[in-house]
Scaffold this active site. Sequence first.
Site, PDB file in Angstrom:
ATOM      1  N   CYS A  96       0.816  -1.216   0.000  1.00 36.05           N
ATOM      2  CA  CYS A  96       0.000   0.000   0.000  1.00 36.05           C
ATOM      3  C   CYS A  96       0.860   1.282   0.000  1.00 36.05           C
ATOM      4  O   CYS A  96       1.427   1.620  -1.030  1.00 36.05           O
ATOM      5  CB  CYS A  96      -0.959  -0.069   1.190  1.00 36.05           C
ATOM      6  SG  CYS A  96      -2.470   0.869   0.932  1.00 36.05           S
ATOM      7  N   HIS A 195      -3.689  -5.743   2.693  1.00 40.12           N
ATOM      8  CA  HIS A 195      -3.356  -5.909   4.103  1.00 40.12           C
ATOM      9  C   HIS A 195      -3.894  -7.281   4.473  1.00 40.12           C
ATOM     10  O   HIS A 195      -4.326  -8.038   3.632  1.00 40.12           O
ATOM     11  CB  HIS A 195      -4.010  -4.803   4.927  1.00 40.12           C
ATOM     12  CG  HIS A 195      -3.497  -3.442   4.556  1.00 40.12           C
ATOM     13  ND1 HIS A 195      -2.247  -2.997   4.901  1.00 40.12           N
ATOM     14  CD2 HIS A 195      -4.060  -2.435   3.837  1.00 40.12           C
ATOM     15  CE1 HIS A 195      -2.074  -1.770   4.432  1.00 40.12           C
ATOM     16  NE2 HIS A 195      -3.148  -1.401   3.771  1.00 40.12           N
TER      17      HIS A 195
HETATM   18  N1  GLN Z   1      -2.423   6.596   2.400  1.00 39.25           N
HETATM   19  C1  GLN Z   1      -2.446   5.741   1.270  1.00 39.25           C
HETATM   20  C2  GLN Z   1      -3.799   5.678   0.600  1.00 39.25           C
HETATM   21  O1  GLN Z   1      -4.801   5.966   1.210  1.00 39.25           O
HETATM   22  C3  GLN Z   1      -1.969   4.356   1.663  1.00 39.25           C
HETATM   23  C4  GLN Z   1      -2.943   3.659   2.564  1.00 39.25           C
HETATM   24  C5  GLN Z   1      -2.420   2.387   3.150  1.00 39.25           C
HETATM   25  O2  GLN Z   1      -1.213   2.173   3.227  1.00 39.25           O
HETATM   26  N2  GLN Z   1      -3.321   1.571   3.633  1.00 39.25           N
HETATM   27  O3  GLN Z   1      -3.887   5.323  -0.558  1.00 39.25           O
END
Ligand code: GLN
Length: 235
Positions: A96, A195
């Site tokens: 992510c 995740h």
């Molecule tokens: N902040 C980033 C987004 O919203 C990554 C989010 C994350 O790592 N879950 O795309």
Amino acid sequence: MAQYHLHLAHLYGNLLNTYSDVGNIIALRYYAQQMDTSLDATVISIDDQFDPAQFDLALFGGGQDYEQSVVARDLPNKKAGLRTFINDNKPLLAICGGYQLLGHYYIDAQGKKIPGLGLLDHYTLNQDHHRFIGDITIKNEETGDEYHGFENHSGRTFLGKGERPLGKVLTGHGNNGEDGTEGAIYKEVYCSYFHGPILTRNGQIAKHMLLTALHNKYPSADLSQPAALVIKPTF
Ligand code: GLN
């Protein structure tokens, strides 16, 4: 005492660790033990030196936009080391926010441009007051494996030169909600929006990363015993 030893760099592990991405290290250690391998992890964060020669594997987790902007300011100090690490075919898992920061840039939810490392050729745009949230299943077309996870991101990532997707979206949104791709593979870099953590639910990726790291570090060792753990060929 384990026969083999691997050292993992947990990049910015004190800042980027949403949805327990650190569980990926627990999964790697679990499979490593079955391969007669011990695994140490060291957090490499702001102002720390990253010496690629010290590490066999790396994890670059996800995070909130604010933490990503803090990390982005430190990335130039790590760029040369990470380039060497990637070019040496050492396995790196980027989730992510970490995935976004390996690319050219990330436009955050407020529309602010956060520069990335530019070591992989993707870029990430934002969406207007919307996030991709929910369970996701993809299929890797090279191996036929299906991977399961949970996504929560505002970023919409578009792949570039030399990158192939980790899989095709079966259910969920994936990289950008448009082109049916999820994640990226470049050399031994595995990127994903999953995740969950990804490696606890998709052990074949963990085993592949470990075997690659062992082959790199112990080129003349007979790894047929640890290799027996890899039930299916991967990637
Ligand atoms: N902040 C980033 C987004 O919203 C990554 C989010 C994350 O790592 N879950 O795309």
